[in-house]
Design a protein around this motif. Sequence first.
Motif, short mmCIF file in Angstrom:
data_model
loop_
_atom_site.label_atom_id
_atom_site.label_comp_id
_atom_site.label_asym_id
_atom_site.label_seq_id
_atom_site.Cartn_x
_atom_site.Cartn_y
_atom_site.Cartn_z
N ILE A 186 0.84 -1.21 0.00
CA ILE A 186 0.00 0.00 0.00
C ILE A 186 0.87 1.25 0.00
O ILE A 186 0.60 2.22 -0.73
CB ILE A 186 -0.95 0.00 1.22
CG1 ILE A 186 -2.01 -1.09 1.08
CG2 ILE A 186 -1.62 1.37 1.38
CD1 ILE A 186 -2.90 -1.27 2.29
N LEU A 187 1.93 1.24 0.82
CA LEU A 187 2.85 2.37 0.86
C LEU A 187 3.51 2.59 -0.48
O LEU A 187 3.63 3.73 -0.97
CB LEU A 187 3.91 2.14 1.94
CG LEU A 187 5.00 3.20 2.09
CD1 LEU A 187 4.40 4.54 2.53
CD2 LEU A 187 6.06 2.75 3.09
N TYR A 188 3.93 1.50 -1.11
CA TYR A 188 4.63 1.58 -2.41
C TYR A 188 3.70 2.12 -3.49
O TYR A 188 4.10 3.00 -4.27
CB TYR A 188 5.13 0.19 -2.79
CG TYR A 188 6.22 0.18 -3.84
CD1 TYR A 188 7.51 0.60 -3.53
CD2 TYR A 188 5.95 -0.25 -5.14
CE1 TYR A 188 8.51 0.57 -4.49
CE2 TYR A 188 6.96 -0.27 -6.10
CZ TYR A 188 8.23 0.14 -5.77
OH TYR A 188 9.23 0.12 -6.73
N ILE A 189 2.48 1.61 -3.54
CA ILE A 189 1.52 2.08 -4.54
C ILE A 189 1.17 3.55 -4.30
O ILE A 189 1.07 4.34 -5.24
CB ILE A 189 0.25 1.21 -4.51
CG1 ILE A 189 0.56 -0.22 -4.98
CG2 ILE A 189 -0.85 1.83 -5.39
CD1 ILE A 189 -0.60 -1.17 -4.86
N GLY A 190 0.99 3.92 -3.03
CA GLY A 190 0.71 5.32 -2.69
C GLY A 190 1.84 6.23 -3.12
O GLY A 190 1.60 7.32 -3.67
N SER A 191 3.07 5.79 -2.89
CA SER A 191 4.25 6.57 -3.31
C SER A 191 4.29 6.68 -4.82
O SER A 191 4.60 7.75 -5.38
CB SER A 191 5.52 5.88 -2.79
OG SER A 191 6.67 6.48 -3.34
N TRP A 192 4.00 5.59 -5.50
CA TRP A 192 3.98 5.54 -6.96
C TRP A 192 3.01 6.58 -7.52
O TRP A 192 3.35 7.39 -8.40
CB TRP A 192 3.57 4.13 -7.37
CG TRP A 192 3.73 3.76 -8.81
CD1 TRP A 192 3.67 4.59 -9.90
CD2 TRP A 192 3.96 2.43 -9.33
NE1 TRP A 192 3.83 3.87 -11.05
CE2 TRP A 192 4.01 2.55 -10.74
CE3 TRP A 192 4.09 1.18 -8.73
CZ2 TRP A 192 4.22 1.43 -11.55
CZ3 TRP A 192 4.30 0.08 -9.55
CH2 TRP A 192 4.37 0.21 -10.93
N LEU A 193 1.79 6.59 -6.99
CA LEU A 193 0.77 7.55 -7.46
C LEU A 193 1.16 8.98 -7.13
O LEU A 193 0.93 9.90 -7.93
CB LEU A 193 -0.57 7.20 -6.80
CG LEU A 193 -1.18 5.84 -7.19
CD1 LEU A 193 -2.44 5.58 -6.38
CD2 LEU A 193 -1.47 5.78 -8.68
N LEU A 194 1.77 9.18 -5.97
CA LEU A 194 2.22 10.52 -5.58
C LEU A 194 3.31 11.02 -6.51
O LEU A 194 3.30 12.19 -6.93
CB LEU A 194 2.73 10.50 -4.13
CG LEU A 194 3.30 11.83 -3.59
CD1 LEU A 194 2.25 12.93 -3.63
CD2 LEU A 194 3.83 11.63 -2.18
N SER A 195 4.25 10.16 -6.86
CA SER A 195 5.34 10.54 -7.76
C SER A 195 4.80 10.90 -9.15
O SER A 195 5.28 11.85 -9.78
CB SER A 195 6.36 9.40 -7.88
OG SER A 195 7.06 9.23 -6.67
N ILE A 196 3.82 10.14 -9.61
CA ILE A 196 3.20 10.46 -10.91
C ILE A 196 2.56 11.84 -10.86
O ILE A 196 2.73 12.66 -11.78
CB ILE A 196 2.14 9.40 -11.28
CG1 ILE A 196 2.81 8.06 -11.61
CG2 ILE A 196 1.30 9.87 -12.47
CD1 ILE A 196 1.84 6.93 -11.85
N ARG A 197 1.87 12.12 -9.78
CA ARG A 197 1.20 13.42 -9.61
C ARG A 197 2.23 14.56 -9.60
O ARG A 197 2.03 15.59 -10.24
CB ARG A 197 0.40 13.41 -8.31
CG ARG A 197 -0.41 14.69 -8.07
CD ARG A 197 -1.18 14.58 -6.76
NE ARG A 197 -1.95 15.77 -6.50
CZ ARG A 197 -3.16 16.03 -6.93
NH1 ARG A 197 -3.77 15.13 -7.69
NH2 ARG A 197 -3.81 17.13 -6.62
N ILE A 198 3.32 14.36 -8.88
CA ILE A 198 4.38 15.38 -8.78
C ILE A 198 5.02 15.60 -10.14
O ILE A 198 5.21 16.74 -10.58
CB ILE A 198 5.44 14.97 -7.74
CG1 ILE A 198 4.85 14.97 -6.33
CG2 ILE A 198 6.65 15.91 -7.81
CD1 ILE A 198 5.76 14.37 -5.28
#
Length: 204
Positions: A186-198
């Motif tokens: 969950i942490l990894y996927i959340g980080s993944w989505l956050l990086s895409i957004r950034i």
Amino acid sequence: MVNLILKDIIIQKNTIIIYIATIILYLLADVSPIFLGVLYSVVFIMTAFSTDDKGNANILLNSLPYTRKEVVSSKYTGALIFTFVIIFIIYLGDFLLNGKGEVFLWREILLIIGLVMVTTSFILPISYKFKSKHLVMILGALVGLYLVTITILLPNLHDILREVVRNFLALQETQMYFVAILTTVILYIGSWLLSIRIYERKAF
């Protein structure tokens, strides 16, 4: 996206030889495979990222037929692939050099992958958000904090970490592993989505 991952590997093809050589030296010195797995995986991942952060590399990347989502996704997917490759090299080398009966210890491998995923989950969004000079300042602050911790606050921090690792490897409860794996994913996927957004909001 596969080509983006291959690009990161090809760029580091000469460095990989150095990685293997130093891994062999560390294994001969009986350094923990867990420590080596996490260290070399994170170094490989961050080196792959830093090459895209130099000069006009990001401008070139965005001129290619790849979306920004694919560029970021290649880093997260590549991080997992690199980690598995590093783990394979380490444990195969450990078996050939030290002749251990068990080539692959699943608890150790699970711990390495988990630690790399957690570390990557924090490092990549920060790397996408800030420029390299800011990352150096953040790294310097973290090193300073670490030194203060082991000299003043928790002089036995290394012993505590070793004990935590031993306790994790000794766990027999499947439920605990499931919770740890789920939390990490969950942490990894959340980080993944956050990086895409950034990354999608960055201007080059």
